[in-house]
Design a protein around this motif. Structure first.
Motif, PDB file in Angstrom:
ATOM      1  N   GLY A 114     -15.640   2.805 -13.859  1.00 15.68           N
ATOM      2  CA  GLY A 114     -14.261   2.562 -14.205  1.00 15.68           C
ATOM      3  C   GLY A 114     -13.308   3.699 -13.910  1.00 15.68           C
ATOM      4  O   GLY A 114     -12.124   3.630 -14.260  1.00 15.68           O
ATOM      5  N   ARG A 115     -13.795   4.734 -13.271  1.00 13.40           N
ATOM      6  CA  ARG A 115     -12.962   5.897 -12.959  1.00 13.40           C
ATOM      7  C   ARG A 115     -12.815   6.045 -11.444  1.00 13.40           C
ATOM      8  O   ARG A 115     -13.784   5.853 -10.688  1.00 13.40           O
ATOM      9  CB  ARG A 115     -13.594   7.185 -13.517  1.00 13.40           C
ATOM     10  CG  ARG A 115     -13.868   7.169 -15.016  1.00 13.40           C
ATOM     11  CD  ARG A 115     -12.702   7.624 -15.824  1.00 13.40           C
ATOM     12  NE  ARG A 115     -12.401   9.024 -15.627  1.00 13.40           N
ATOM     13  CZ  ARG A 115     -12.928  10.028 -16.330  1.00 13.40           C
ATOM     14  NH1 ARG A 115     -13.819   9.781 -17.272  1.00 13.40           N
ATOM     15  NH2 ARG A 115     -12.552  11.284 -16.105  1.00 13.40           N
ATOM     16  N   LEU A 116     -11.619   6.374 -11.001  1.00 12.40           N
ATOM     17  CA  LEU A 116     -11.405   6.721  -9.608  1.00 12.40           C
ATOM     18  C   LEU A 116     -12.037   8.080  -9.374  1.00 12.40           C
ATOM     19  O   LEU A 116     -11.690   9.068 -10.039  1.00 12.40           O
ATOM     20  CB  LEU A 116      -9.914   6.764  -9.285  1.00 12.40           C
ATOM     21  CG  LEU A 116      -9.533   7.292  -7.894  1.00 12.40           C
ATOM     22  CD1 LEU A 116     -10.131   6.416  -6.806  1.00 12.40           C
ATOM     23  CD2 LEU A 116      -8.019   7.384  -7.755  1.00 12.40           C
ATOM     24  N   LEU A 161      -7.056   5.142   0.529  1.00 17.62           N
ATOM     25  CA  LEU A 161      -6.645   6.046  -0.527  1.00 17.62           C
ATOM     26  C   LEU A 161      -7.300   7.414  -0.369  1.00 17.62           C
ATOM     27  O   LEU A 161      -6.660   8.458  -0.535  1.00 17.62           O
ATOM     28  CB  LEU A 161      -7.024   5.441  -1.878  1.00 17.62           C
ATOM     29  CG  LEU A 161      -6.463   6.097  -3.131  1.00 17.62           C
ATOM     30  CD1 LEU A 161      -4.951   6.107  -3.118  1.00 17.62           C
ATOM     31  CD2 LEU A 161      -6.984   5.360  -4.356  1.00 17.62           C
ATOM     32  N   GLY A 162      -8.595   7.422  -0.037  1.00 19.50           N
ATOM     33  CA  GLY A 162      -9.294   8.684   0.163  1.00 19.50           C
ATOM     34  C   GLY A 162      -8.658   9.514   1.251  1.00 19.50           C
ATOM     35  O   GLY A 162      -8.513  10.738   1.116  1.00 19.50           O
ATOM     36  N   LYS A 163      -8.260   8.866   2.342  1.00 22.45           N
ATOM     37  CA  LYS A 163      -7.606   9.592   3.429  1.00 22.45           C
ATOM     38  C   LYS A 163      -6.269  10.162   2.978  1.00 22.45           C
ATOM     39  O   LYS A 163      -5.917  11.303   3.304  1.00 22.45           O
ATOM     40  CB  LYS A 163      -7.407   8.685   4.636  1.00 22.45           C
ATOM     41  CG  LYS A 163      -6.788   9.395   5.843  1.00 22.45           C
ATOM     42  CD  LYS A 163      -6.637   8.468   7.024  1.00 22.45           C
ATOM     43  CE  LYS A 163      -6.137   9.227   8.251  1.00 22.45           C
ATOM     44  NZ  LYS A 163      -4.847   9.917   8.022  1.00 22.45           N
ATOM     45  N   GLU A 164      -5.509   9.372   2.219  1.00 15.95           N
ATOM     46  CA  GLU A 164      -4.217   9.850   1.727  1.00 15.95           C
ATOM     47  C   GLU A 164      -4.389  11.049   0.790  1.00 15.95           C
ATOM     48  O   GLU A 164      -3.637  12.020   0.860  1.00 15.95           O
ATOM     49  CB  GLU A 164      -3.477   8.723   0.997  1.00 15.95           C
ATOM     50  CG  GLU A 164      -3.085   7.558   1.870  1.00 15.95           C
ATOM     51  CD  GLU A 164      -1.951   7.901   2.818  1.00 15.95           C
ATOM     52  OE1 GLU A 164      -1.302   8.940   2.628  1.00 15.95           O
ATOM     53  OE2 GLU A 164      -1.711   7.118   3.758  1.00 15.95           O
ATOM     54  N   LEU A 218      -7.113   3.179 -13.901  1.00 19.48           N
ATOM     55  CA  LEU A 218      -6.797   1.765 -14.113  1.00 19.48           C
ATOM     56  C   LEU A 218      -5.558   1.363 -13.328  1.00 19.48           C
ATOM     57  O   LEU A 218      -5.528   0.311 -12.671  1.00 19.48           O
ATOM     58  CB  LEU A 218      -6.597   1.491 -15.606  1.00 19.48           C
ATOM     59  CG  LEU A 218      -6.201   0.055 -15.985  1.00 19.48           C
ATOM     60  CD1 LEU A 218      -7.299  -0.922 -15.588  1.00 19.48           C
ATOM     61  CD2 LEU A 218      -5.905  -0.029 -17.481  1.00 19.48           C
ATOM     62  N   VAL A 219      -4.526   2.201 -13.382  1.00 21.08           N
ATOM     63  CA  VAL A 219      -3.288   1.913 -12.644  1.00 21.08           C
ATOM     64  C   VAL A 219      -3.563   1.812 -11.151  1.00 21.08           C
ATOM     65  O   VAL A 219      -3.090   0.892 -10.465  1.00 21.08           O
ATOM     66  CB  VAL A 219      -2.228   2.989 -12.934  1.00 21.08           C
ATOM     67  CG1 VAL A 219      -1.018   2.825 -12.009  1.00 21.08           C
ATOM     68  CG2 VAL A 219      -1.785   2.933 -14.390  1.00 21.08           C
ATOM     69  N   VAL A 220      -4.346   2.755 -10.626  1.00 21.87           N
ATOM     70  CA  VAL A 220      -4.651   2.764  -9.194  1.00 21.87           C
ATOM     71  C   VAL A 220      -5.424   1.508  -8.809  1.00 21.87           C
ATOM     72  O   VAL A 220      -5.092   0.831  -7.823  1.00 21.87           O
ATOM     73  CB  VAL A 220      -5.454   4.017  -8.817  1.00 21.87           C
ATOM     74  CG1 VAL A 220      -5.992   3.899  -7.387  1.00 21.87           C
ATOM     75  CG2 VAL A 220      -4.585   5.257  -8.939  1.00 21.87           C
ATOM     76  N   MET A 248       0.837  -1.212   0.000  1.00 22.54           N
ATOM     77  CA  MET A 248       0.000   0.000   0.000  1.00 22.54           C
ATOM     78  C   MET A 248       0.864   1.251   0.000  1.00 22.54           C
ATOM     79  O   MET A 248       0.510   2.262  -0.566  1.00 22.54           O
ATOM     80  CB  MET A 248      -0.906  -0.009   1.233  1.00 22.54           C
ATOM     81  CG  MET A 248      -1.966   1.070   1.214  1.00 22.54           C
ATOM     82  SD  MET A 248      -3.138   0.808  -0.107  1.00 22.54           S
ATOM     83  CE  MET A 248      -4.335   2.048   0.267  1.00 22.54           C
ATOM     84  N   ARG A 249       2.046   1.156   0.604  1.00 20.52           N
ATOM     85  CA  ARG A 249       2.898   2.330   0.683  1.00 20.52           C
ATOM     86  C   ARG A 249       3.342   2.802  -0.693  1.00 20.52           C
ATOM     87  O   ARG A 249       3.397   4.002  -0.967  1.00 20.52           O
ATOM     88  CB  ARG A 249       4.126   2.014   1.545  1.00 20.52           C
ATOM     89  CG  ARG A 249       5.066   3.194   1.726  1.00 20.52           C
ATOM     90  CD  ARG A 249       4.355   4.343   2.392  1.00 20.52           C
ATOM     91  NE  ARG A 249       5.230   5.492   2.529  1.00 20.52           N
ATOM     92  CZ  ARG A 249       4.837   6.691   2.877  1.00 20.52           C
ATOM     93  NH1 ARG A 249       3.560   6.905   3.121  1.00 20.52           N
ATOM     94  NH2 ARG A 249       5.680   7.688   2.990  1.00 20.52           N
ATOM     95  N   GLY A 250       3.638   1.847  -1.617  1.00 20.23           N
ATOM     96  CA  GLY A 250       4.060   2.246  -2.957  1.00 20.23           C
ATOM     97  C   GLY A 250       2.980   3.023  -3.681  1.00 20.23           C
ATOM     98  O   GLY A 250       3.235   4.019  -4.343  1.00 20.23           O
ATOM     99  N   LEU A 251       1.758   2.554  -3.547  1.00 26.14           N
ATOM    100  CA  LEU A 251       0.625   3.254  -4.157  1.00 26.14           C
ATOM    101  C   LEU A 251       0.470   4.636  -3.549  1.00 26.14           C
ATOM    102  O   LEU A 251       0.238   5.625  -4.253  1.00 26.14           O
ATOM    103  CB  LEU A 251      -0.650   2.448  -3.949  1.00 26.14           C
ATOM    104  CG  LEU A 251      -1.942   3.123  -4.396  1.00 26.14           C
ATOM    105  CD1 LEU A 251      -1.905   3.400  -5.879  1.00 26.14           C
ATOM    106  CD2 LEU A 251      -3.139   2.268  -4.052  1.00 26.14           C
TER     107      LEU A 251
END
Length: 217
Positions: free
Chosen positions: A118-120, A79-82, A58-60, A1-4
């Motif tokens: 399909g979209r973040l 992810l939302g928090k980050e 897509l990458v995420v 998760m850290r890399g993302l």
């Protein structure tokens, strides 16, 4: 998760390049804004929806699916928090003014990250530090990356902002408009000269941003 997280933080804090400049966009965000007012026409904040571009999304999602012992929903929550925490250091990439006076912004406490078509998609409510009456006033806002790394544009249809790209909740007697950017040709050239892996100097993105306008005068 850290890399993302690191990749996302770098992407979310670096931003934009415009197709008009024929430079090197690293991605884009489709934006829609709901200006929040009460029954007395006092504006309290902007409800923003950001839809990340399909490739970046897509990458995420692929990286989230590779995280062991975590569901996609759990990954999106983290992810939302980050995203929120990172944007907080950049004033949420948003500037708001009323009658030309810059408005201080509060802290975001309501936010969510989700997968939609399909979209973040990242949604959040950005409050004003002090709610302000809109009657007889004009509110302007801009959402942009100062270094012009990722393009932020209001939701479009047939090359024009969609009717729901900017809406007003509460006070009805106002004119809503989205003003296009009109950068100086020299600034356009500066952006066009950026290499594909470069971002512009801080402040460049301001010249390429749209302006949302709520005119209640």
């Amino acid at each position: 998760m850290r890399g993302l997280t690191v990749a996302l933080v770098l992407a979310m804090s670096t931003f934009i390049v415009s197709p008009e400049a024929q430079a090197h966009p690293h991605g884009w965000i489709d934006l829609s804004v709901r200006v929040i007012t009460d029954d007395q026409g006092v504006v309290s904040g902007l409800h923003q929806t950001w839809r990340m571009d399909p490739f970046y999304s897509l990458v995420v999602f692929e990286e989230l699916q590779q995280v062991e012992n975590a569901s996609l929903e759990e990954g999106l929550d983290q992810l939302g928090k980050e995203i929120r925490d990172n944007l907080a250091t950049e004033h949420y990439l948003t500037e708001v003014s009323i009658n030309g006076e810059p408005q201080a912004l509060g802290e975001v406490s309501e936010y969510t990250a989700m997968e939609r078509d399909g979209r973040l998609t990242f949604m959040f409510i950005l409050p004003l530090a002090t709610p302000q009456p809109l009657a007889g006033s004009q509110l302007n806002y801009q959402v942009f990356d100062p270094t012009y790394y990722i393009e932020v544009v209001h939701e479009e249809e047939d090359g024009q902002p969609r009717d729901d790209a900017l809406i007003l909740h509460g006070e009805p007697a106002c004119e809503l408009s989205i003003l296009p950017a009109d950068p100086d040709p020299e600034v356009v050239m500066q952006a066009a000269l950026l290499d594909k892996d470069e971002s512009g100097e801080p402040g460049l993105g301001r010249y390429f941003t749209e302006t949302g306008q709520v005119d209640c005068r």
